[in-house]
Design a protein around this motif. Structure first.
Motif, PDB file in Angstrom:
ATOM      1  N   ALA A 294     -88.664 -68.528  -5.627  1.00 22.70           N
ATOM      2  CA  ALA A 294     -89.372 -67.396  -6.221  1.00 22.70           C
ATOM      3  C   ALA A 294     -90.881 -67.659  -6.278  1.00 22.70           C
ATOM      4  CB  ALA A 294     -88.833 -67.127  -7.626  1.00 22.70           C
ATOM      5  N   PHE A 295     -91.271 -68.924  -6.519  1.00 21.73           N
ATOM      6  CA  PHE A 295     -92.681 -69.279  -6.676  1.00 21.73           C
ATOM      7  C   PHE A 295     -93.471 -69.211  -5.370  1.00 21.73           C
ATOM      8  CE2 PHE A 295     -92.483 -70.579 -11.010  1.00 21.73           C
ATOM      9  CZ  PHE A 295     -93.795 -70.723 -11.423  1.00 21.73           C
ATOM     10  N   VAL A 296     -92.745 -69.409  -4.259  1.00 21.99           N
ATOM     11  CA  VAL A 296     -93.401 -69.437  -2.955  1.00 21.99           C
ATOM     12  C   VAL A 296     -94.194 -68.146  -2.709  1.00 21.99           C
ATOM     13  CG1 VAL A 296     -92.699 -69.027  -0.560  1.00 21.99           C
ATOM     14  CG2 VAL A 296     -92.042 -71.139  -1.686  1.00 21.99           C
ATOM     15  N   LEU A 297     -93.657 -67.031  -3.201  1.00 22.08           N
ATOM     16  CA  LEU A 297     -94.281 -65.740  -2.913  1.00 22.08           C
ATOM     17  C   LEU A 297     -95.650 -65.553  -3.594  1.00 22.08           C
ATOM     18  CD1 LEU A 297     -93.682 -63.383  -1.133  1.00 22.08           C
ATOM     19  CD2 LEU A 297     -92.556 -62.257  -3.032  1.00 22.08           C
ATOM     20  N   PRO A 298     -95.745 -65.735  -4.933  1.00 23.64           N
ATOM     21  CA  PRO A 298     -97.077 -65.592  -5.538  1.00 23.64           C
ATOM     22  C   PRO A 298     -98.091 -66.594  -4.982  1.00 23.64           C
ATOM     23  CG  PRO A 298     -95.481 -66.386  -7.172  1.00 23.64           C
ATOM     24  CD  PRO A 298     -94.715 -65.965  -5.970  1.00 23.64           C
ATOM     25  N   LEU A 299     -97.600 -67.771  -4.563  1.00 26.39           N
ATOM     26  CA  LEU A 299     -98.532 -68.769  -4.020  1.00 26.39           C
ATOM     27  C   LEU A 299     -99.075 -68.361  -2.648  1.00 26.39           C
ATOM     28  CD1 LEU A 299     -96.813 -72.117  -5.067  1.00 26.39           C
ATOM     29  CD2 LEU A 299     -98.834 -71.050  -6.044  1.00 26.39           C
ATOM     30  N   SER A 300     -98.364 -67.459  -1.970  1.00 26.73           N
ATOM     31  CA  SER A 300     -98.869 -67.030  -0.666  1.00 26.73           C
ATOM     32  C   SER A 300     -99.725 -65.765  -0.771  1.00 26.73           C
ATOM     33  CB  SER A 300     -97.704 -66.810   0.300  1.00 26.73           C
ATOM     34  OG  SER A 300     -96.766 -65.932  -0.265  1.00 26.73           O
ATOM     35  N   MET A 301     -99.918 -65.274  -1.993  1.00 29.87           N
ATOM     36  CA  MET A 301    -100.742 -64.071  -2.176  1.00 29.87           C
ATOM     37  C   MET A 301    -102.197 -64.234  -1.714  1.00 29.87           C
ATOM     38  SD  MET A 301     -99.355 -61.290  -2.968  1.00 29.87           S
ATOM     39  CE  MET A 301     -97.651 -61.325  -2.488  1.00 29.87           C
ATOM     40  N   PRO A 302    -102.798 -65.455  -1.810  1.00 30.65           N
ATOM     41  CA  PRO A 302    -104.155 -65.597  -1.269  1.00 30.65           C
ATOM     42  C   PRO A 302    -104.256 -65.207   0.204  1.00 30.65           C
ATOM     43  CG  PRO A 302    -103.607 -67.520  -2.579  1.00 30.65           C
ATOM     44  CD  PRO A 302    -102.355 -66.698  -2.477  1.00 30.65           C
ATOM     45  N   LEU A 303    -103.115 -65.203   0.898  1.00 33.11           N
ATOM     46  CA  LEU A 303    -103.125 -64.798   2.306  1.00 33.11           C
ATOM     47  C   LEU A 303    -103.265 -63.290   2.453  1.00 33.11           C
ATOM     48  CD1 LEU A 303    -100.173 -66.957   3.691  1.00 33.11           C
ATOM     49  CD2 LEU A 303    -102.598 -67.364   4.013  1.00 33.11           C
ATOM     50  N   VAL A 304    -102.807 -62.563   1.447  1.00 32.68           N
ATOM     51  CA  VAL A 304    -102.772 -61.098   1.565  1.00 32.68           C
ATOM     52  C   VAL A 304    -104.128 -60.476   1.218  1.00 32.68           C
ATOM     53  CG1 VAL A 304    -101.672 -58.999   0.687  1.00 32.68           C
ATOM     54  CG2 VAL A 304    -100.291 -61.008   1.141  1.00 32.68           C
ATOM     55  N   ALA A 305    -104.813 -61.067   0.237  1.00 34.14           N
ATOM     56  CA  ALA A 305    -106.078 -60.465  -0.229  1.00 34.14           C
ATOM     57  C   ALA A 305    -107.073 -60.205   0.915  1.00 34.14           C
ATOM     58  CB  ALA A 305    -106.692 -61.346  -1.312  1.00 34.14           C
ATOM     59  N   PRO A 306    -107.357 -61.205   1.781  1.00 35.58           N
ATOM     60  CA  PRO A 306    -108.294 -60.925   2.868  1.00 35.58           C
ATOM     61  C   PRO A 306    -107.752 -59.928   3.882  1.00 35.58           C
ATOM     62  CG  PRO A 306    -107.992 -63.279   2.556  1.00 35.58           C
ATOM     63  CD  PRO A 306    -106.922 -62.595   1.784  1.00 35.58           C
ATOM     64  N   VAL A 307    -106.412 -59.920   4.064  1.00 32.37           N
ATOM     65  CA  VAL A 307    -105.817 -58.948   5.003  1.00 32.37           C
ATOM     66  C   VAL A 307    -106.077 -57.535   4.480  1.00 32.37           C
ATOM     67  CG1 VAL A 307    -103.657 -58.116   6.021  1.00 32.37           C
ATOM     68  CG2 VAL A 307    -104.059 -60.567   5.814  1.00 32.37           C
ATOM     69  N   VAL A 308    -105.955 -57.346   3.157  1.00 37.72           N
ATOM     70  CA  VAL A 308    -106.223 -56.036   2.536  1.00 37.72           C
ATOM     71  C   VAL A 308    -107.678 -55.637   2.795  1.00 37.72           C
ATOM     72  CG1 VAL A 308    -106.363 -54.797   0.332  1.00 37.72           C
ATOM     73  CG2 VAL A 308    -104.429 -56.324   0.772  1.00 37.72           C
ATOM     74  N   ALA A 309    -108.577 -56.619   2.668  1.00 41.32           N
ATOM     75  CA  ALA A 309    -110.009 -56.332   2.860  1.00 41.32           C
ATOM     76  C   ALA A 309    -110.342 -56.086   4.337  1.00 41.32           C
ATOM     77  CB  ALA A 309    -110.832 -57.498   2.323  1.00 41.32           C
ATOM     78  N   TYR A 310    -109.659 -56.822   5.221  1.00 42.48           N
ATOM     79  CA  TYR A 310    -109.987 -56.794   6.652  1.00 42.48           C
ATOM     80  C   TYR A 310    -109.335 -55.610   7.362  1.00 42.48           C
ATOM     81  CZ  TYR A 310    -110.343 -58.695  11.441  1.00 42.48           C
ATOM     82  OH  TYR A 310    -110.589 -58.885  12.777  1.00 42.48           O
ATOM     83  N   ARG A 311    -108.028 -55.408   7.114  1.00 43.46           N
ATOM     84  CA  ARG A 311    -107.278 -54.302   7.731  1.00 43.46           C
ATOM     85  C   ARG A 311    -106.339 -53.723   6.680  1.00 43.46           C
ATOM     86  NH1 ARG A 311    -106.452 -53.836  13.514  1.00 43.46           N
ATOM     87  NH2 ARG A 311    -104.976 -52.216  12.895  1.00 43.46           N
ATOM     88  N   LEU A 312    -106.807 -52.680   5.990  1.00 43.20           N
ATOM     89  CA  LEU A 312    -106.018 -52.090   4.898  1.00 43.20           C
ATOM     90  C   LEU A 312    -104.628 -51.656   5.381  1.00 43.20           C
ATOM     91  CD1 LEU A 312    -106.207 -51.319   1.876  1.00 43.20           C
ATOM     92  CD2 LEU A 312    -106.915 -49.041   2.611  1.00 43.20           C
ATOM     93  N   ASP A 313    -104.551 -51.157   6.626  1.00 40.83           N
ATOM     94  CA  ASP A 313    -103.264 -50.662   7.139  1.00 40.83           C
ATOM     95  C   ASP A 313    -102.281 -51.801   7.439  1.00 40.83           C
ATOM     96  OD1 ASP A 313    -105.015 -51.409   9.133  1.00 40.83           O
ATOM     97  OD2 ASP A 313    -104.128 -50.098  10.646  1.00 40.83           O
TER      98      ASP A 313
END
Lengths: 185, 200
Positions: B85-104
């Motif tokens: 379960a913990f693996v997922l929140p720890l990988s959230m730093p990967l999503v933040a720049p993707v949101v900024a770079y390509r919202l879609d």
């Protein structure tokens, strides 16, 4: 997923510990890859360092198998050991995370190494179940803490790479020591 | 503890993991609603903030069904449930720049991470459905990112639907696996209660 009816988790973990020397050669190889990325970031460019970590990361498993065979360990587990499937599952997750981390590097290259520290830290947590070794809780927590600290202070890429190398090298030594003590007991 | 016993306890306590998957699916669909009828930002915020509520909501639901919210201390897979379960929140730093770079790419990236995080659950529960769930989320995330990049909300709807469908499939697999052992238990000869015999 065929598993032996009378296989206990302790037996499965014991086999994984012997086969892979508690995972120590893998951590040591990973530390060397992070060190290489740090050197490349210092002497060439952060972009080259990203590729050094990604390509070097793909070589961690084969290199650690060679190291294991050199020190007389099998470097493989029996097909019925479900912890092997768990290790494979976390490896697959790591590969996918690397692909996303590369996208991170395109947006903010200084975020790549901290993000990768969080990713590998999360993966090391599962090693405590795979090997039955509590030290991996500390290893995972140290890497995640380092990753978040580097993100907050907006550290340069080379600092992120060298931090990963130092943390992994320290834990590789600690795991080697614990494993040798257990073998001697 | 035997691996089969540890897996059996995990799947019994968590209904094969189906409750958590259903909670996650509902969250994805709620987020997709916001993405379609409100703003992408509110949709992503709901998914990220709501994601941290999946575990407590699942635990509450388990208590409602009369199940303990965690495995027994003697089960070595107790930690694996937390680690997976913990693996997922720890990988959230990967999503933040993707949101900024390509919202879609936000939803596809999250679908890929959520899908991959279900892989260790195949070992935790000893159930193959989790491999299929992971493959479906990964495949749909990648296909939508590559072939339908213009649609922001599509991957959210697809991931929500996939999760709800698999919540049912996982429940079916769990019941199918649990049934033979329950029947065997029912037909197992009971030991004689000698203490109940009349004293002669």
């Amino acid at each position: 997923m065929t598993i032996s009816q009378d296989l206990t988790i302790a037996d499965a973990q014991r086999e994984m510990r012997f086969a892979y020397y508690d995972g120590a050669p893998g951590i040591l190889t990973s530390a060397a890859v992070w060190l290489s990325a740090g050197i490349v970031a210092s002497l060439a460019s952060p972009g080259h360092a990203v590729w050094t970590l990604l390509i070097g990361g793909a070589l961690i498993h084969p290199i650690s198998i060679v190291l294991l065979k050199a020190i007389g360990r099998p470097g493989k587990h029996s097909p019925g050991n479900p912890l092997g499937l768990l290790a494979l599952a976390t490896t697959f997750w790591l590969i996918l995370s690397c692909a996303l981390a590369y996208a991170v590097s395109l947006a903010h290259i200084e975020w790549f190494f901290p993000a990768m520290l969080c990713v590998i830290g999360g993966r090391y947590l599962t090693f405590s179940t795979i090997f039955g070794a509590r030290i991996y809780w500390a290893c995972g927590a140290a890497l995640v803490l380092a990753g978040f600290t580097l993100l907050v202070i907006n550290a340069a890429p080379r600092h992120g790479a060298f931090t990963g190398a130092v943390v992994e090298a320290v834990f590789a030594m600690a795991v080697f020591t614990l494993s040798r003590r257990e073998s001697a007991a | 503890m035997l691996i089969k016993d540890a897996q059996s306890e995990a799947s019994r306590v968590y209904f094969g993991g189906s409750i958590g998957i259903a909670v996650s699916g509902i969250l994805w669909l709620a987020s997709a609603c916001l993405a379609t009828w409100h703003t992408p930002k509110s949709a992503i915020l709901l998914l990220v903030i709501g994601g941290s509520a999946i575990y407590p909501v699942t635990s509450m639901a388990l208590r409602v069904f009369g199940r303990p919210s965690s495995l027994s201390r003697s089960n070595p897979f107790r930690s694996l449930a937390i680690q997976a379960a913990f693996v997922l929140p720890l990988s959230m730093p990967l999503v933040a720049p993707v949101v900024a770079y390509r919202l879609d790419w936000s939803y596809p990236a999250m679908a890929i991470l959520v899908g991959a995080h279900y892989l260790p659950f195949a070992t935790l529960y000893g159930m193959r459905s989790f491999l299929a769930l992971a493959a479906t989320l990964l495949g749909s995330g990648m296909l939508i990112a590559v072939y339908v990049p213009g649609s922001f909300s599509l991957a959210g709807w697809v991931a929500g639907a996939v999760l709800l469908i698999f919540a049912v499939l996982v429940l079916i697999e769990w019941r199918h696996r649990a049934q033979p052992s329950t029947q065997a238990e029912a037909h197992k000869p009971r030991p004689l209660d000698l203490s109940a015999r009349p004293q002669t």
